[in-house]
Motif scaffolding. Sequence first.
Motif, PDB file in Angstrom:
ATOM      1  N   GLY A 136      -2.476   5.789 -13.994  1.00 33.52           N
ATOM      2  CA  GLY A 136      -1.450   6.171 -14.962  1.00 33.52           C
ATOM      3  C   GLY A 136      -0.052   5.716 -14.618  1.00 33.52           C
ATOM      4  O   GLY A 136       0.885   5.961 -15.391  1.00 33.52           O
ATOM      5  N   ALA A 137       0.128   5.045 -13.488  1.00 30.70           N
ATOM      6  CA  ALA A 137       1.457   4.605 -13.069  1.00 30.70           C
ATOM      7  C   ALA A 137       1.940   3.461 -13.949  1.00 30.70           C
ATOM      8  O   ALA A 137       1.153   2.737 -14.561  1.00 30.70           O
ATOM      9  CB  ALA A 137       1.438   4.182 -11.610  1.00 30.70           C
ATOM     10  N   ALA A 138       3.258   3.282 -13.983  1.00 25.59           N
ATOM     11  CA  ALA A 138       3.869   2.204 -14.758  1.00 25.59           C
ATOM     12  C   ALA A 138       4.323   1.089 -13.822  1.00 25.59           C
ATOM     13  O   ALA A 138       4.792   1.338 -12.709  1.00 25.59           O
ATOM     14  CB  ALA A 138       5.055   2.733 -15.551  1.00 25.59           C
ATOM     15  N   LEU A 139       4.187  -0.133 -14.302  1.00 21.56           N
ATOM     16  CA  LEU A 139       4.594  -1.307 -13.549  1.00 21.56           C
ATOM     17  C   LEU A 139       5.561  -2.095 -14.421  1.00 21.56           C
ATOM     18  O   LEU A 139       5.314  -2.302 -15.614  1.00 21.56           O
ATOM     19  CB  LEU A 139       3.366  -2.153 -13.197  1.00 21.56           C
ATOM     20  CG  LEU A 139       3.566  -3.415 -12.362  1.00 21.56           C
ATOM     21  CD1 LEU A 139       4.209  -3.088 -11.018  1.00 21.56           C
ATOM     22  CD2 LEU A 139       2.219  -4.120 -12.150  1.00 21.56           C
ATOM     23  N   ALA A 140       6.686  -2.515 -13.840  1.00 18.00           N
ATOM     24  CA  ALA A 140       7.703  -3.225 -14.605  1.00 18.00           C
ATOM     25  C   ALA A 140       8.195  -4.432 -13.823  1.00 18.00           C
ATOM     26  O   ALA A 140       8.127  -4.470 -12.597  1.00 18.00           O
ATOM     27  CB  ALA A 140       8.884  -2.301 -14.922  1.00 18.00           C
ATOM     28  N   VAL A 150       0.551  -5.189  -6.311  1.00 16.88           N
ATOM     29  CA  VAL A 150       1.043  -3.822  -6.503  1.00 16.88           C
ATOM     30  C   VAL A 150       0.118  -3.037  -7.425  1.00 16.88           C
ATOM     31  O   VAL A 150      -0.241  -1.887  -7.137  1.00 16.88           O
ATOM     32  CB  VAL A 150       2.479  -3.836  -7.059  1.00 16.88           C
ATOM     33  CG1 VAL A 150       2.902  -2.430  -7.460  1.00 16.88           C
ATOM     34  CG2 VAL A 150       3.443  -4.399  -6.025  1.00 16.88           C
ATOM     35  N   GLU A 151      -0.291  -3.642  -8.529  1.00 19.10           N
ATOM     36  CA  GLU A 151      -1.162  -2.940  -9.469  1.00 19.10           C
ATOM     37  C   GLU A 151      -2.445  -2.471  -8.804  1.00 19.10           C
ATOM     38  O   GLU A 151      -2.976  -1.391  -9.121  1.00 19.10           O
ATOM     39  CB  GLU A 151      -1.493  -3.837 -10.660  1.00 19.10           C
ATOM     40  CG  GLU A 151      -2.276  -3.110 -11.749  1.00 19.10           C
ATOM     41  CD  GLU A 151      -2.890  -4.060 -12.756  1.00 19.10           C
ATOM     42  OE1 GLU A 151      -2.811  -3.783 -13.966  1.00 19.10           O
ATOM     43  OE2 GLU A 151      -3.483  -5.087 -12.339  1.00 19.10           O
ATOM     44  N   GLU A 210       0.824  -1.213   0.000  1.00 18.99           N
ATOM     45  CA  GLU A 210       0.000   0.000   0.000  1.00 18.99           C
ATOM     46  C   GLU A 210       0.860   1.267   0.000  1.00 18.99           C
ATOM     47  O   GLU A 210       0.397   2.335  -0.410  1.00 18.99           O
ATOM     48  CB  GLU A 210      -0.929   0.013   1.214  1.00 18.99           C
ATOM     49  CG  GLU A 210      -2.069  -0.997   1.151  1.00 18.99           C
ATOM     50  CD  GLU A 210      -1.653  -2.410   1.480  1.00 18.99           C
ATOM     51  OE1 GLU A 210      -2.473  -3.330   1.289  1.00 18.99           O
ATOM     52  OE2 GLU A 210      -0.491  -2.614   1.923  1.00 18.99           O
ATOM     53  N   ASP A 211       2.129   1.136   0.401  1.00 23.97           N
ATOM     54  CA  ASP A 211       3.022   2.284   0.397  1.00 23.97           C
ATOM     55  C   ASP A 211       3.466   2.680  -1.013  1.00 23.97           C
ATOM     56  O   ASP A 211       4.163   3.677  -1.181  1.00 23.97           O
ATOM     57  CB  ASP A 211       4.242   2.018   1.284  1.00 23.97           C
ATOM     58  CG  ASP A 211       3.888   2.046   2.751  1.00 23.97           C
ATOM     59  OD1 ASP A 211       3.231   3.003   3.194  1.00 23.97           O
ATOM     60  OD2 ASP A 211       4.242   1.092   3.469  1.00 23.97           O
ATOM     61  N   PHE A 212       3.057   1.912  -2.006  1.00 22.24           N
ATOM     62  CA  PHE A 212       3.312   2.276  -3.404  1.00 22.24           C
ATOM     63  C   PHE A 212       2.184   3.127  -3.991  1.00 22.24           C
ATOM     64  O   PHE A 212       2.184   3.423  -5.187  1.00 22.24           O
ATOM     65  CB  PHE A 212       3.454   1.018  -4.270  1.00 22.24           C
ATOM     66  CG  PHE A 212       4.775   0.313  -4.145  1.00 22.24           C
ATOM     67  CD1 PHE A 212       5.967   1.015  -4.099  1.00 22.24           C
ATOM     68  CD2 PHE A 212       4.814  -1.077  -4.088  1.00 22.24           C
ATOM     69  CE1 PHE A 212       7.189   0.356  -4.001  1.00 22.24           C
ATOM     70  CE2 PHE A 212       6.032  -1.745  -3.992  1.00 22.24           C
ATOM     71  CZ  PHE A 212       7.219  -1.027  -3.946  1.00 22.24           C
ATOM     72  N   VAL A 237       6.873   1.344 -10.494  1.00 27.54           N
ATOM     73  CA  VAL A 237       7.283   0.287  -9.571  1.00 27.54           C
ATOM     74  C   VAL A 237       7.985  -0.796 -10.379  1.00 27.54           C
ATOM     75  O   VAL A 237       7.462  -1.250 -11.408  1.00 27.54           O
ATOM     76  CB  VAL A 237       6.083  -0.317  -8.816  1.00 27.54           C
ATOM     77  CG1 VAL A 237       6.536  -1.505  -7.966  1.00 27.54           C
ATOM     78  CG2 VAL A 237       5.421   0.732  -7.929  1.00 27.54           C
ATOM     79  N   VAL A 238       9.171  -1.196  -9.920  1.00 26.59           N
ATOM     80  CA  VAL A 238       9.930  -2.271 -10.567  1.00 26.59           C
ATOM     81  C   VAL A 238       9.933  -3.474  -9.632  1.00 26.59           C
ATOM     82  O   VAL A 238      10.494  -3.412  -8.534  1.00 26.59           O
ATOM     83  CB  VAL A 238      11.373  -1.840 -10.882  1.00 26.59           C
ATOM     84  CG1 VAL A 238      12.117  -2.975 -11.595  1.00 26.59           C
ATOM     85  CG2 VAL A 238      11.389  -0.569 -11.722  1.00 26.59           C
ATOM     86  N   GLU A 239       9.299  -4.536 -10.044  1.00 24.67           N
ATOM     87  CA  GLU A 239       9.255  -5.777  -9.262  1.00 24.67           C
ATOM     88  C   GLU A 239      10.582  -6.521  -9.417  1.00 24.67           C
ATOM     89  O   GLU A 239      11.084  -6.680 -10.531  1.00 24.67           O
ATOM     90  CB  GLU A 239       8.083  -6.633  -9.749  1.00 24.67           C
ATOM     91  CG  GLU A 239       8.113  -8.080  -9.303  1.00 24.67           C
ATOM     92  CD  GLU A 239       8.877  -8.959 -10.269  1.00 24.67           C
ATOM     93  OE1 GLU A 239       9.767  -9.701  -9.783  1.00 24.67           O
ATOM     94  OE2 GLU A 239       8.610  -8.908 -11.485  1.00 24.67           O
TER      95      GLU A 239
END
Length: 270
Positions: free
Chosen positions: A97-101, A90-91, A64-66, A72-74
């Motif tokens: 609009g955030a990016a997840l990688a 995380v998603e 939740e702190d994300f 965010v890079v897993e």
Amino acid sequence: MGAGIAHAFLLAGSSVRVVERDQDSVNAAGERIRASLEQSIQRGSTTEPLTDLTHRLSLATRVEDFADAALVVEAVPEELALKRDALRRVEAVLPAGAALASNTSSMSIDALADELARPGRFLGLHFFNPVPASQLVEIVLGTSTDAALAADAIGWVEAIGKTPVTVHDAPGFASSRLGVALGLEAIRMLEEGVASAEDIDAAMTLGYRHPVGPLRLTDLVGLDVRLGIAEYLHVRLGPRFEPPPLLRRLVAEGSLGRKSGQGFYTWADE
């Protein structure tokens, strides 16, 4: 890898939040990052004081702190179910609009995106170990990755002082597929008694100008990690990636390379 990625973004001026599974892991990650930052200061890689660098670093145990993150890079271990679960959780807390990688070195980006609600905002950012010294980041595009996100990723990689290469989703991408093929053949040569580990590696460092030989690199990466990637590629691409018996035996014995002190080389004094 997560600590190294955090280090790279901190040096570039970003605010970074690291989330670990428990407080012990948080403490260990914080120590690794601070030690790495101190080394960068000593080498002259940054003139920013350690206190300023660590002021932009926060550590936590809750996804939740994300909630206010832009990217965010897993970087969890190379297990499909574990990565899918981490990415899904995380998603669920990220802004739209955030990016997840994913920092995966071989797993299909499409397979990882299969349970995501916004696969267009997901891609691979494959960093190399050790992250602070490596110049390369492999950007891996899934079939659903937005073109705008792909362009943004190039900018992020360049902003942290590294060189991007862009590949489309395929087993092992470009780097791991080629690197593992070379590493497995080097292990087979050692297994067959063709030459010593030192001489096999020297053939590549002196003859082909590789910065490190394939067997020493396998020790640095971790024999268990290399075995996991090889098994995945074996399933996806066929018998040319079948792990040699020597690799399986060493992993079963706990000889994992530098992190265990013994692999193809002895690391006790390093």
